[in-house]
Write an enzyme that holds these catalytic residues in place. Structure first.
Site, PDB file in Angstrom:
ATOM      1  N   ASN A  93      -8.369   0.970   6.845  1.00 56.44           N
ATOM      2  CA  ASN A  93      -7.355   0.333   7.910  1.00 56.44           C
ATOM      3  C   ASN A  93      -8.084   1.253   9.459  1.00 56.44           C
ATOM      4  O   ASN A  93      -7.830   0.387  10.348  1.00 56.44           O
ATOM      5  CB  ASN A  93      -5.948   1.234   7.720  1.00 56.44           C
ATOM      6  CG  ASN A  93      -4.801   0.799   8.671  1.00 56.44           C
ATOM      7  OD1 ASN A  93      -4.868  -0.089   9.324  1.00 56.44           O
ATOM      8  ND2 ASN A  93      -3.957   1.987   8.717  1.00 56.44           N
ATOM      9  N   THR A  94      -8.070   2.389   9.288  1.00 54.72           N
ATOM     10  CA  THR A  94      -8.414   3.006  10.474  1.00 54.72           C
ATOM     11  C   THR A  94      -9.616   2.313  11.305  1.00 54.72           C
ATOM     12  O   THR A  94      -9.517   2.239  12.400  1.00 54.72           O
ATOM     13  CB  THR A  94      -8.824   4.609  10.401  1.00 54.72           C
ATOM     14  OG1 THR A  94      -7.700   5.185   9.774  1.00 54.72           O
ATOM     15  CG2 THR A  94      -9.003   5.094  11.744  1.00 54.72           C
ATOM     16  N   ASP A 145       0.735  -1.228  -0.069  1.00 60.67           N
ATOM     17  CA  ASP A 145      -0.223  -0.180  -0.111  1.00 60.67           C
ATOM     18  C   ASP A 145       0.926   1.191  -0.194  1.00 60.67           C
ATOM     19  O   ASP A 145       1.760   1.463   0.865  1.00 60.67           O
ATOM     20  CB  ASP A 145      -0.840  -0.157   1.156  1.00 60.67           C
ATOM     21  CG  ASP A 145      -2.028   1.239   1.364  1.00 60.67           C
ATOM     22  OD1 ASP A 145      -2.256   1.368   0.237  1.00 60.67           O
ATOM     23  OD2 ASP A 145      -2.223   1.352   2.459  1.00 60.67           O
ATOM     24  N   ASN A 180     -10.053   0.695   0.353  1.00 57.28           N
ATOM     25  CA  ASN A 180      -8.960   0.538   1.327  1.00 57.28           C
ATOM     26  C   ASN A 180      -9.465   0.883   2.671  1.00 57.28           C
ATOM     27  O   ASN A 180     -10.183   1.894   2.986  1.00 57.28           O
ATOM     28  CB  ASN A 180      -7.965   1.547   1.032  1.00 57.28           C
ATOM     29  CG  ASN A 180      -7.003   0.979  -0.263  1.00 57.28           C
ATOM     30  OD1 ASN A 180      -7.566  -0.114  -0.722  1.00 57.28           O
ATOM     31  ND2 ASN A 180      -5.824   1.491  -0.361  1.00 57.28           N
ATOM     32  N   GLU A 201      -1.733   6.099  -8.194  1.00 59.03           N
ATOM     33  CA  GLU A 201      -2.763   7.123  -7.620  1.00 59.03           C
ATOM     34  C   GLU A 201      -2.696   8.404  -8.342  1.00 59.03           C
ATOM     35  O   GLU A 201      -1.662   8.778  -8.792  1.00 59.03           O
ATOM     36  CB  GLU A 201      -2.455   7.229  -6.235  1.00 59.03           C
ATOM     37  CG  GLU A 201      -3.627   8.173  -5.697  1.00 59.03           C
ATOM     38  CD  GLU A 201      -3.328   8.481  -4.131  1.00 59.03           C
ATOM     39  OE1 GLU A 201      -3.433   7.380  -3.323  1.00 59.03           O
ATOM     40  OE2 GLU A 201      -3.719   9.378  -3.510  1.00 59.03           O
ATOM     41  N   GLY A 236      -9.161   5.823   2.233  1.00 62.03           N
ATOM     42  CA  GLY A 236      -9.475   6.356   3.157  1.00 62.03           C
ATOM     43  C   GLY A 236     -11.154   6.142   3.300  1.00 62.03           C
ATOM     44  O   GLY A 236     -11.844   6.785   3.719  1.00 62.03           O
TER      45      GLY A 236
HETATM   46  P1  13P Z   1      -8.237   4.547   6.392  1.00 60.76           P
HETATM   47  O1  13P Z   1      -7.220   4.194   7.438  1.00 60.76           O
HETATM   48  O2  13P Z   1      -8.899   5.797   6.356  1.00 60.76           O
HETATM   49  O3  13P Z   1      -9.303   3.445   6.110  1.00 60.76           O
HETATM   50  O4  13P Z   1      -7.435   4.451   4.808  1.00 60.76           O
HETATM   51  C1  13P Z   1      -6.839   3.290   4.520  1.00 60.76           C
HETATM   52  C2  13P Z   1      -6.259   3.526   3.460  1.00 60.76           C
HETATM   53  O5  13P Z   1      -6.794   4.188   2.277  1.00 60.76           O
HETATM   54  C3  13P Z   1      -4.903   2.707   3.021  1.00 60.76           C
HETATM   55  O6  13P Z   1      -4.487   2.994   1.780  1.00 60.76           O
END
Ligand code: 13P
Length: 284
Positions: free
Chosen positions: A232-233, A82, A230, A134, A209
């Site tokens: 993560n948070t 990533d 995507n 990107e 995000g």
């Molecule tokens: P978030 O942490 O906002 O979900 O974003 C994850 C992301 O886009 C990783 O590339």
């Protein structure tokens, strides 16, 4: 490793109009929670590590853990870098067995981003590895930014056409109003721009995000052409909220298995909710 390329996973998603999660792993509990969830609902999966996560876990451990986790799995899984920041980093991941890489030249001028992406695509494709790039800049969660300033950072549809044609990239991450991390206000997605880009390019489109974006907006973006989302948070928050809850109940806890285990379970449940929104259930 028992991996497939991201292209294979995303081309199916593009054909059938659903999205697959690009889910970030930060440690073993993330990896296990995410894979278990995808297996339980029979979904394809893109496991991804940021450069920071590779530094934290260690490349050998990432590869060793993913190898163990994918040994007996029945779902298609890609291992993806990533936000690769350099040609060298993408090559290091490929040498270590990643089946997919992202080269993120989005902060460079358009022409430079294109040249860098072309170089990664040429090398990666020669060994069957897929590439995400990107175009446009993510951000936009700041309250004091004007609409014009915000839109100036969004992906230009005409540039997207030229970029995809000239680079031969397999998937394109676009900027339409999402940001990484925690949003200060409600994210406003530019759906018209997404529609225009989707009408002009044929390859799978990626939304970064996605944590904190309301489920109905992510769903709408998927119906309008997003094929990789995507996250993560949201998983970090699910894990940490569970751990905090347990410590509030039992401040004397000391065995990490007693809080990391439930944290892993919390990630698993959150992943299943995301997969429901993305529509990749039973697509493995
Ligand atoms: P978030 O942490 O906002 O979900 O974003 C994850 C992301 O886009 C990783 O590339």
């Amino acid at each position: 490793m028992n991996l497939v390329s991201m292209k294979e996973i995303l081309d199916d998603a593009n054909r059938e109009n659903y999205a697959v999660g690009g889910f970030n792993i930060n440690n073993m509990e993330f990896l296990q929670g995410i894979i278990k969830a995808a297996e339980e609902v029979n979904s394809p999966l893109i496991l991804q590590t940021s450069e920071g996560a590779i530094r934290y876990i260690g490349m050998d451990y990432v590869v060793g853990m993913v190898e163990a986790a994918t040994k007996n799995t029945s779902i298609p899984i890609a291992l993806h870098l990533d936000h690769g920041g350099s040609f060298e980093k993408t090559m290091e991941c490929i040498r270590n067995g990643y089946s997919s890489v992202m080269i993120d030249g989005s902060k460079k001028p358009f022409a430079e981003n294109m040249v860098l992406t072309q170089k990664v695509v040429e090398a990666a494709h020669s060994v069957g590895v897929s590439v995400e790039a990107e175009l446009g800049k993510l951000g936009g969660s700041e309250d004091d930014i004007t609409v014009d300033e915000r839109e100036a950072t969004f992906t230009d549809p005409e540039e997207a056409v030229e970029f995809v044609e000239k680079t031969g990239v397999d998937a394109l991450a676009i900027a339409i109003g999402t940001a990484h991390g925690v949003y200060k206000g409600k994210p406003e997605l530019d759906f018209d721009r997404l529609e225009e880009i989707n009408n002009k390019i044929d390859i799978p489109i990626v939304l970064h995000g996605a944590s904190g974006v309301p489920g109905e907006d992510v769903r709408k973006a998927v119906t309008m052409g997003i094929n990789k989302v995507n996250v993560n948070t949201d998983f970090q928050q699910a894990f940490t909220a569970k751990v905090k809850e347990l410590f509030a109940e039992k401040p004397d806890l000391y065995d990490p298995r007693k809080y990391c285990g439930p944290g892993r379970e919390a990630i698993k449940e959150r992943v299943k909710e995301k997969i429901d929104i993305l529509g990749s259930k039973n697509k493995a």
